[in-house]
Design an enzyme around this catalytic site. Structure first.
Site, PDB file in Angstrom:
ATOM      1  N   GLU A  98     -48.079 -21.337  61.865  1.00  0.00           N
ATOM      2  CA  GLU A  98     -47.976 -21.223  63.312  1.00  0.00           C
ATOM      3  C   GLU A  98     -46.884 -20.239  63.719  1.00  0.00           C
ATOM      4  O   GLU A  98     -45.872 -20.095  63.049  1.00  0.00           O
ATOM      5  CB  GLU A  98     -47.702 -22.607  63.915  1.00  0.00           C
ATOM      6  CG  GLU A  98     -48.914 -23.515  63.725  1.00  0.00           C
ATOM      7  CD  GLU A  98     -48.797 -24.878  64.396  1.00  0.00           C
ATOM      8  OE1 GLU A  98     -49.822 -25.386  64.840  1.00  0.00           O
ATOM      9  OE2 GLU A  98     -47.677 -25.426  64.459  1.00  0.00           O
ATOM     10  N   CYS A 111     -41.101 -16.727  67.548  1.00  0.00           N
ATOM     11  CA  CYS A 111     -40.623 -17.572  66.463  1.00  0.00           C
ATOM     12  C   CYS A 111     -41.638 -17.472  65.317  1.00  0.00           C
ATOM     13  O   CYS A 111     -42.796 -17.866  65.454  1.00  0.00           O
ATOM     14  CB  CYS A 111     -40.509 -19.007  66.990  1.00  0.00           C
ATOM     15  SG  CYS A 111     -39.927 -20.160  65.758  1.00  0.00           S
ATOM     16  N   CYS A 118     -42.895 -26.206  53.544  1.00  0.00           N
ATOM     17  CA  CYS A 118     -41.500 -25.965  53.190  1.00  0.00           C
ATOM     18  C   CYS A 118     -41.108 -26.912  52.065  1.00  0.00           C
ATOM     19  O   CYS A 118     -41.584 -28.038  51.999  1.00  0.00           O
ATOM     20  CB  CYS A 118     -40.591 -26.210  54.389  1.00  0.00           C
ATOM     21  SG  CYS A 118     -38.878 -25.721  54.100  1.00  0.00           S
ATOM     22  N   CYS A 122     -36.015 -31.477  54.582  1.00  0.00           N
ATOM     23  CA  CYS A 122     -35.042 -31.981  55.561  1.00  0.00           C
ATOM     24  C   CYS A 122     -35.654 -33.212  56.224  1.00  0.00           C
ATOM     25  O   CYS A 122     -36.834 -33.214  56.579  1.00  0.00           O
ATOM     26  CB  CYS A 122     -34.714 -30.907  56.598  1.00  0.00           C
ATOM     27  SG  CYS A 122     -33.943 -29.451  55.861  1.00  0.00           S
ATOM     28  N   CYS A 125     -37.524 -33.002  59.889  1.00  0.00           N
ATOM     29  CA  CYS A 125     -38.388 -31.868  60.233  1.00  0.00           C
ATOM     30  C   CYS A 125     -39.836 -32.167  59.865  1.00  0.00           C
ATOM     31  O   CYS A 125     -40.118 -32.608  58.744  1.00  0.00           O
ATOM     32  CB  CYS A 125     -37.920 -30.617  59.501  1.00  0.00           C
ATOM     33  SG  CYS A 125     -38.935 -29.175  59.854  1.00  0.00           S
ATOM     34  N   GLY A 171     -40.993 -23.009  57.196  1.00  0.00           N
ATOM     35  CA  GLY A 171     -40.508 -22.476  55.924  1.00  0.00           C
ATOM     36  C   GLY A 171     -39.046 -22.099  55.926  1.00  0.00           C
ATOM     37  O   GLY A 171     -38.386 -22.070  56.960  1.00  0.00           O
ATOM     38  N   GLU A 172     -38.543 -21.823  54.736  1.00  0.00           N
ATOM     39  CA  GLU A 172     -37.163 -21.376  54.566  1.00  0.00           C
ATOM     40  C   GLU A 172     -37.219 -19.888  54.213  1.00  0.00           C
ATOM     41  O   GLU A 172     -37.568 -19.517  53.082  1.00  0.00           O
ATOM     42  CB  GLU A 172     -36.489 -22.191  53.449  1.00  0.00           C
ATOM     43  CG  GLU A 172     -35.163 -21.642  52.973  1.00  0.00           C
ATOM     44  CD  GLU A 172     -34.135 -21.371  54.081  1.00  0.00           C
ATOM     45  OE1 GLU A 172     -33.935 -22.227  54.958  1.00  0.00           O
ATOM     46  OE2 GLU A 172     -33.551 -20.270  54.066  1.00  0.00           O
ATOM     47  N   SER A 203     -32.909 -17.588  60.195  1.00  0.00           N
ATOM     48  CA  SER A 203     -32.329 -18.927  60.215  1.00  0.00           C
ATOM     49  C   SER A 203     -32.490 -19.559  58.837  1.00  0.00           C
ATOM     50  O   SER A 203     -33.564 -19.506  58.245  1.00  0.00           O
ATOM     51  CB  SER A 203     -33.053 -19.766  61.268  1.00  0.00           C
ATOM     52  OG  SER A 203     -32.506 -21.063  61.321  1.00  0.00           O
ATOM     53  N   SER A 225     -28.702 -23.707  60.018  1.00  0.00           N
ATOM     54  CA  SER A 225     -29.060 -25.050  60.484  1.00  0.00           C
ATOM     55  C   SER A 225     -28.042 -26.025  59.909  1.00  0.00           C
ATOM     56  O   SER A 225     -28.166 -26.458  58.778  1.00  0.00           O
ATOM     57  CB  SER A 225     -30.474 -25.398  60.002  1.00  0.00           C
ATOM     58  OG  SER A 225     -31.393 -24.534  60.625  1.00  0.00           O
ATOM     59  N   LEU A 226     -27.049 -26.355  60.715  1.00  0.00           N
ATOM     60  CA  LEU A 226     -25.930 -27.149  60.201  1.00  0.00           C
ATOM     61  C   LEU A 226     -26.183 -28.657  60.350  1.00  0.00           C
ATOM     62  O   LEU A 226     -26.183 -29.402  59.375  1.00  0.00           O
ATOM     63  CB  LEU A 226     -24.646 -26.729  60.929  1.00  0.00           C
ATOM     64  CG  LEU A 226     -23.350 -27.284  60.364  1.00  0.00           C
ATOM     65  CD1 LEU A 226     -23.101 -26.821  58.943  1.00  0.00           C
ATOM     66  CD2 LEU A 226     -22.168 -26.879  61.259  1.00  0.00           C
ATOM     67  N   HIS A 227     -26.337 -29.112  61.564  1.00  0.00           N
ATOM     68  CA  HIS A 227     -26.733 -30.496  61.902  1.00  0.00           C
ATOM     69  C   HIS A 227     -25.739 -31.582  61.573  1.00  0.00           C
ATOM     70  O   HIS A 227     -25.934 -32.736  61.973  1.00  0.00           O
ATOM     71  CB  HIS A 227     -28.083 -30.871  61.258  1.00  0.00           C
ATOM     72  CG  HIS A 227     -29.150 -29.873  61.499  1.00  0.00           C
ATOM     73  ND1 HIS A 227     -29.482 -29.427  62.754  1.00  0.00           N
ATOM     74  CD2 HIS A 227     -29.967 -29.200  60.651  1.00  0.00           C
ATOM     75  CE1 HIS A 227     -30.454 -28.530  62.664  1.00  0.00           C
ATOM     76  NE2 HIS A 227     -30.759 -28.361  61.400  1.00  0.00           N
ATOM     77  N   ASN A 302     -36.682 -33.132  68.530  1.00  0.00           N
ATOM     78  CA  ASN A 302     -38.060 -33.236  69.018  1.00  0.00           C
ATOM     79  C   ASN A 302     -38.832 -34.226  68.164  1.00  0.00           C
ATOM     80  O   ASN A 302     -38.943 -34.028  66.957  1.00  0.00           O
ATOM     81  CB  ASN A 302     -38.756 -31.873  68.942  1.00  0.00           C
ATOM     82  CG  ASN A 302     -38.197 -30.914  69.957  1.00  0.00           C
ATOM     83  OD1 ASN A 302     -38.111 -31.225  71.136  1.00  0.00           O
ATOM     84  ND2 ASN A 302     -37.769 -29.754  69.511  1.00  0.00           N
ATOM     85  N   CYS A 345     -39.204 -26.903  68.307  1.00  0.00           N
ATOM     86  CA  CYS A 345     -38.546 -26.835  66.992  1.00  0.00           C
ATOM     87  C   CYS A 345     -38.936 -28.025  66.139  1.00  0.00           C
ATOM     88  O   CYS A 345     -38.867 -29.164  66.589  1.00  0.00           O
ATOM     89  CB  CYS A 345     -37.031 -26.919  67.129  1.00  0.00           C
ATOM     90  SG  CYS A 345     -36.296 -25.654  68.091  1.00  0.00           S
TER      91      CYS A 345
HETATM   92  N1  SAH Z   1     -35.649 -23.356  57.187  1.00  0.00           N
HETATM   93  C1  SAH Z   1     -34.967 -22.596  58.190  1.00  0.00           C
HETATM   94  C2  SAH Z   1     -35.905 -22.108  59.259  1.00  0.00           C
HETATM   95  C3  SAH Z   1     -36.510 -23.211  60.117  1.00  0.00           C
HETATM   96  S1  SAH Z   1     -35.781 -23.070  61.667  1.00  0.00           S
HETATM   97  C4  SAH Z   1     -33.817 -23.396  58.745  1.00  0.00           C
HETATM   98  O1  SAH Z   1     -33.651 -24.533  58.334  1.00  0.00           O
HETATM   99  O2  SAH Z   1     -33.031 -22.871  59.503  1.00  0.00           O
HETATM  100  C5  SAH Z   1     -36.263 -24.460  62.493  1.00  0.00           C
HETATM  101  C6  SAH Z   1     -35.086 -25.057  63.244  1.00  0.00           C
HETATM  102  O3  SAH Z   1     -35.541 -26.253  63.900  1.00  0.00           O
HETATM  103  C7  SAH Z   1     -34.001 -25.488  62.287  1.00  0.00           C
HETATM  104  O4  SAH Z   1     -32.729 -25.364  62.862  1.00  0.00           O
HETATM  105  C8  SAH Z   1     -34.354 -26.938  62.093  1.00  0.00           C
HETATM  106  O5  SAH Z   1     -33.268 -27.632  61.596  1.00  0.00           O
HETATM  107  C9  SAH Z   1     -34.766 -27.344  63.481  1.00  0.00           C
HETATM  108  N2  SAH Z   1     -35.579 -28.558  63.516  1.00  0.00           N
HETATM  109  C10 SAH Z   1     -36.376 -29.032  62.549  1.00  0.00           C
HETATM  110  N3  SAH Z   1     -36.973 -30.178  62.924  1.00  0.00           N
HETATM  111  C11 SAH Z   1     -36.546 -30.422  64.177  1.00  0.00           C
HETATM  112  C12 SAH Z   1     -36.848 -31.443  65.116  1.00  0.00           C
HETATM  113  N4  SAH Z   1     -37.693 -32.416  64.838  1.00  0.00           N
HETATM  114  N5  SAH Z   1     -36.249 -31.371  66.317  1.00  0.00           N
HETATM  115  C13 SAH Z   1     -35.411 -30.352  66.616  1.00  0.00           C
HETATM  116  N6  SAH Z   1     -35.109 -29.359  65.771  1.00  0.00           N
HETATM  117  C14 SAH Z   1     -35.666 -29.397  64.555  1.00  0.00           C
END
Ligand code: SAH
Length: 372
Positions: A98, A111, A118, A122, A125, A171-172, A203, A225-227, A302, A345
């Protein structure tokens, strides 16, 4: 033409400028043919060799027998109430990915996906739930920009609809570096899409050695993507953190911006209720990020079917934002877009029929075992 014969053709969308120059040299043509062909493809959207009138008839015919310009196929296009557009693209072998377009007042962001599924797993996700199928090829990455640009045309007051590209789809990207790098070159190259370095963002979940490689290869913006501000918690959300803990990740981010003018790292922080949204986390984040030129992008979680987290309340998000801003960080809360078409996202999935069927069979087997 048979499938085999087609496969032997070089897809010119897999080659960046240097690759194309080599290709033309390899067939005893002048390397400047690369310039001509790139203008046709990326400036004029032409994919038919016979329409490339400045190439000469012989060369056009030769190209027809040696090369092709093959794009993914658009399986579905959905438009959200808020103007967000999502495409599902079909790839050879029955896979799908997508791509999402997000229009805002002063920019339009595309995007782009880098892999089918992937492998990083995580825990928050939805792409992770489908597992990893395969890497995209350069043509399938740049092809997403091509198709979106064509579908959107000049729909924004006669201006280019896409002003920014973010590698934040499925994907990464840094686990598919060899295909990614030429696609990024094509986005940046004036003979390609000519995006400025700040307008193309890669990213990553934090592949430290590949962050260094990216820095050495192509000038683009970096998002991480720190979180979570501490390893204990981050490991639960991003398992890759076991291999590359926060300290190493931050050092790589510092190397990335060092010596680059006006360069900063965007840190993405998805807010999950009761998980990573405590005031203490905000304070830890301030300490962590103060040393890196950066901005913090706070993303409300989300939800998707089967998700084990929920979104933090708006009050908690606001409180978190206030703490980090008082601590001197630049922070924005990302507005959720395209929710009605599952384009937000972490909601992207390339539903693969074959794989889904396999999953269903697997589930049925498990159910059978459980009831036996
Ligand atoms: N693999 C890469 C590229 C994916 S980017 C990365 O991790 O950065 C997608 C972004 O959306 C990332 O920051 C990811 O952490 C975030 N994301 C994934 N699932 C999500 C969700 N359910 N709600 C909000 N953000 C999410």
């Amino acid at each position: 033409m048979t499938e085999n014969a087609k496969q032997a053709l070089v897809n010119l969308l897999d080659l960046d400028e240097s690759g194309l120059r080599e290709f033309f040299e390899g067939i005893d043509e002048k390397p400047f043919r690369a310039t001509q062909v790139m203008k046709w493809i990326y400036h004029h959207g032409v994919t038919d060799f016979s329409a490339m009138t400045d190439l000469g008839k012989d060369l056009r015919q030769r190209l027809g027998s040696l090369a092709c310009i093959t794009l993914p196929t658009i399986l579905k296009q959905q438009r959200s109430n808020d103007g967000t557009v999502k495409w599902m693209l079909g790839l050879p072998g029955g896979n799908a990915v997508e791509t999402v377009y997000i229009p805002e007042a002063n920019r339009g962001t595309l995007c782009v996906s880098s892999q089918v599924g992937c492998a990083l797993n995580c825990s928050f996700c939805s792409t992770a739930t489908q597992g990893f199928s395969r890497n995209l090829m350069t043509s399938e990455i740049i092809g997403q920009v091509f198709l979106a640009a064509q579908a959107l045309g000049h729909e924004r007051n006669g201006k280019r609809a896409i002003t920014n590209v973010v590698m934040m789809g499925m994907g990464e990207p840094l686990l598919n570096f060899d295909a990614l790098a030429p696609a990024l070159n094509l986005m940046r190259d004036d003979l390609g899409y000519g995006f400025a370095s700040r307008r193309v963002t890669v990213s990553t979940a934090g592949l430290v050695p590949m962050i260094d490689r990216l820095r050495e290869s192509v000038d683009v913006a970096l998002a991480v993507s720190l979180h979570a501000p501490i390893d204990d918690l981050r490991v639960q959300l991003v398992p890759l953190n076991k291999k590359y803990p926060i300290k190493e990740l931050m050092a790589a981010c510092q190397r990335y911006v060092a010596g680059r003018n006006k360069c900063q790292v965007t840190f993405e922080y998805t807010m999950m209720g009761g998980i990573n949204d405590f005031p203490e986390h905000a304070r830890q984040l301030v300490k962590l990020l103060r040393r890196v030129p950066s901005k913090l992008n706070i993303i409300p979680f989300n939800p998707y079917p089967g998700a084990r987290y929920s979104c933090s309340s708006p009050e908690r998000i606001e409180a978190f934002k206030q703490i980090v801003m008082r601590g001197g960080l630049i922070a924005t809360v990302r507005k959720t877009r395209g929710e009605d078409i599952d384009a937000a996202c972490g909601q992207l999935v390339g539903k693969v029929r074959d794989r889904t069927r396999r999953q269903a069979a697997h589930n049925a087997q498990l159910a059978g075992q459980a009831s036996a």
